[in-house]
Scaffold this active site. Structure first.
Site, PDB file in Angstrom:
ATOM      1  N   GLU A 118      -2.630   8.909   8.150  1.00 63.43           N
ATOM      2  CA  GLU A 118      -1.169   8.719   8.192  1.00 63.43           C
ATOM      3  C   GLU A 118      -0.546   9.534   9.332  1.00 63.43           C
ATOM      4  OE1 GLU A 118       1.110   6.790   6.359  1.00 63.43           O
ATOM      5  OE2 GLU A 118      -0.573   5.736   5.462  1.00 63.43           O
ATOM      6  N   ASP A 138       0.875  -1.180   0.000  1.00 63.16           N
ATOM      7  CA  ASP A 138       0.000   0.000   0.000  1.00 63.16           C
ATOM      8  C   ASP A 138       0.910   1.226   0.000  1.00 63.16           C
ATOM      9  OD1 ASP A 138      -2.424   1.549   0.305  1.00 63.16           O
ATOM     10  OD2 ASP A 138      -1.863   1.843   2.394  1.00 63.16           O
ATOM     11  N   SER A 139       0.285   2.398  -0.141  1.00 59.67           N
ATOM     12  CA  SER A 139       1.061   3.645  -0.076  1.00 59.67           C
ATOM     13  C   SER A 139       1.562   3.905   1.343  1.00 59.67           C
ATOM     14  CB  SER A 139       0.190   4.813  -0.521  1.00 59.67           C
ATOM     15  OG  SER A 139      -0.874   4.976   0.399  1.00 59.67           O
ATOM     16  N   CYS A 194      -4.293  -1.633  -1.934  1.00 56.31           N
ATOM     17  CA  CYS A 194      -4.473  -0.198  -2.125  1.00 56.31           C
ATOM     18  C   CYS A 194      -5.459  -0.034  -3.281  1.00 56.31           C
ATOM     19  CB  CYS A 194      -3.132   0.428  -2.477  1.00 56.31           C
ATOM     20  SG  CYS A 194      -3.237   2.141  -3.003  1.00 56.31           S
ATOM     21  N   CYS A 234     -11.058   2.827   0.014  1.00 60.33           N
ATOM     22  CA  CYS A 234      -9.653   3.132   0.293  1.00 60.33           C
ATOM     23  C   CYS A 234      -9.300   2.312   1.522  1.00 60.33           C
ATOM     24  CB  CYS A 234      -9.475   4.622   0.563  1.00 60.33           C
ATOM     25  SG  CYS A 234      -7.835   5.039   1.194  1.00 60.33           S
ATOM     26  N   HIS A 268      -7.290   2.686   3.758  1.00 62.34           N
ATOM     27  CA  HIS A 268      -7.073   3.454   5.003  1.00 62.34           C
ATOM     28  C   HIS A 268      -8.382   3.643   5.789  1.00 62.34           C
ATOM     29  CE1 HIS A 268      -3.219   4.606   3.227  1.00 62.34           C
ATOM     30  NE2 HIS A 268      -2.888   5.221   4.346  1.00 62.34           N
TER      31      HIS A 268
HETATM   32  N1  DGL Z   1      -4.857   3.089   0.918  1.00 60.37           N
HETATM   33  C1  DGL Z   1      -4.824   3.500  -0.433  1.00 60.37           C
HETATM   34  C2  DGL Z   1      -6.099   3.267  -1.165  1.00 60.37           C
HETATM   35  O1  DGL Z   1      -6.744   2.277  -0.862  1.00 60.37           O
HETATM   36  C3  DGL Z   1      -3.998   4.692  -0.768  1.00 60.37           C
HETATM   37  C4  DGL Z   1      -4.475   6.008  -0.395  1.00 60.37           C
HETATM   38  C5  DGL Z   1      -3.485   7.102  -0.744  1.00 60.37           C
HETATM   39  O2  DGL Z   1      -2.285   6.879  -0.611  1.00 60.37           O
HETATM   40  O3  DGL Z   1      -3.951   8.170  -1.152  1.00 60.37           O
HETATM   41  O4  DGL Z   1      -6.495   3.975  -2.052  1.00 60.37           O
END
Ligand code: DGL
Length: 265
Positions: free
Chosen positions: A152, A10-11, A73, A184, A186
């Site tokens: 984050e 993931d990011s 992600c 997302c 997150h």
């Molecule tokens: N967790 C990621 C997603 O599902 C990345 C979100 C990001 O880095 O902007 O999109």
């Protein structure tokens, strides 16, 4: 082959919400997780940039001899999955289809909303997948660009940011959707905050469970399930591993021994 690890990336922290479910469903597997903290957030970046980061991570995971890569992600799944599947030698699976499947299993009124990053909503990956699976749906999308940076940063105070959430979710509420996809990885971190804002009549769904079932089926069909091993986890971050280690504890619900630094080329 079945002793090889599952690669997952993931990011940043978000993919840990997927990892947590995978560890529950497949506790004997070895996992290598990569959080691209040097390049987060992906959601405000171009397709070219997200594809470049994703390929670099997938190549690193490939060099670690993984048997499968999970793109944990939504943004990378929406923008880079096809390219990854073309260029990487092991199976690569994303989170968009499992999220869409779960939403279809859940909705009663056929109105589904997606909250996600800007890049994911612009790609229309969820509406395309939902409509491919089922023709008669009313679909609403809402980008929530502030959520990822706040998560984050360790956004945990119960009352903090209520007005930001309410503002983002207004169109979703007005759409009458009974099912909201947390598009997302997150967002499950702030699921309670989102649920408080939307009330009890709305179901929040994410990709984790269906994705874990998909991984299990894929490994079982190719006789690669690790049925005897002891589950292990190795985590890499592309920047500030100590910070990642501190914040990851809140999501995984357990402390981590070490997070390794791995800069991408
Ligand atoms: N967790 C990621 C997603 O599902 C990345 C979100 C990001 O880095 O902007 O999109």
């Amino acid at each position: 082959m079945n002793r090889r690890a599952i690669g997952i990336f993931d990011s940043g922290l978000g993919g840990l919400t997927i990892l947590k479910t995978l560890c529950k469903v497949l506790p004997r597997e070895k996992y290598i997780y990569f959080g691209d903290t040097a390049n987060t957030p992906y959601g405000s970046k171009s397709k070219q940039a997200v594809t470049r980061f994703s390929l670099a991570i997938a190549r690193f995971l490939e060099s670690q001899q993984v048997k499968l890569i999970v793109v944990a992600c939504n943004t990378a799944s929406a923008l880079a999955l096809t390219e990854l599947q073309k260029q990487i030698s092991v199976p690569v699976i994303g989170v968009i289809k499992p999220g869409a499947v779960k939403a279809l299993q859940t909705t009663r009124n056929g109105k589904v909303a997606i909250i996600a990053t800007e890049a994911t909503t612009q790609s229309k990956a969820y509406p395309k997948e939902l409509l491919r699976l089922h023709k008669n749906l009313t679909i609403t999308q809402q980008a929530c660009p502030l959520f990822v940076p706040l998560i984050e940063e360790g956004w945990i105070h119960p009352q903090a940011g209520e007005h930001i959430i309410a503002d983002y979710l207004r169109s979703v509420q007005e759409s009458g959707a009974d099912t909201i996809i947390l598009g997302c990885t997150h967002y499950p971190v702030i699921k309670n905050k989102i649920a408080n804002c939307l009330g009890p009549k709305v179901c929040l769904v994410d990709s984790a469970e269906v994705l874990a079932e998909e991984v299990q089926a894929l490994l079982a069909n190719s006789h690669q399930l690790n049925t005897k091993g002891r589950g292990t986890l190795k985590i890499y971050a592309s920047d500030d591993p100590l910070r990642f280690k501190r914040l990851a504890k809140n999501i995984l619900g357990r402390p981590l021994k070490q997070v390794y630094l791995k800069k991408l080329n």
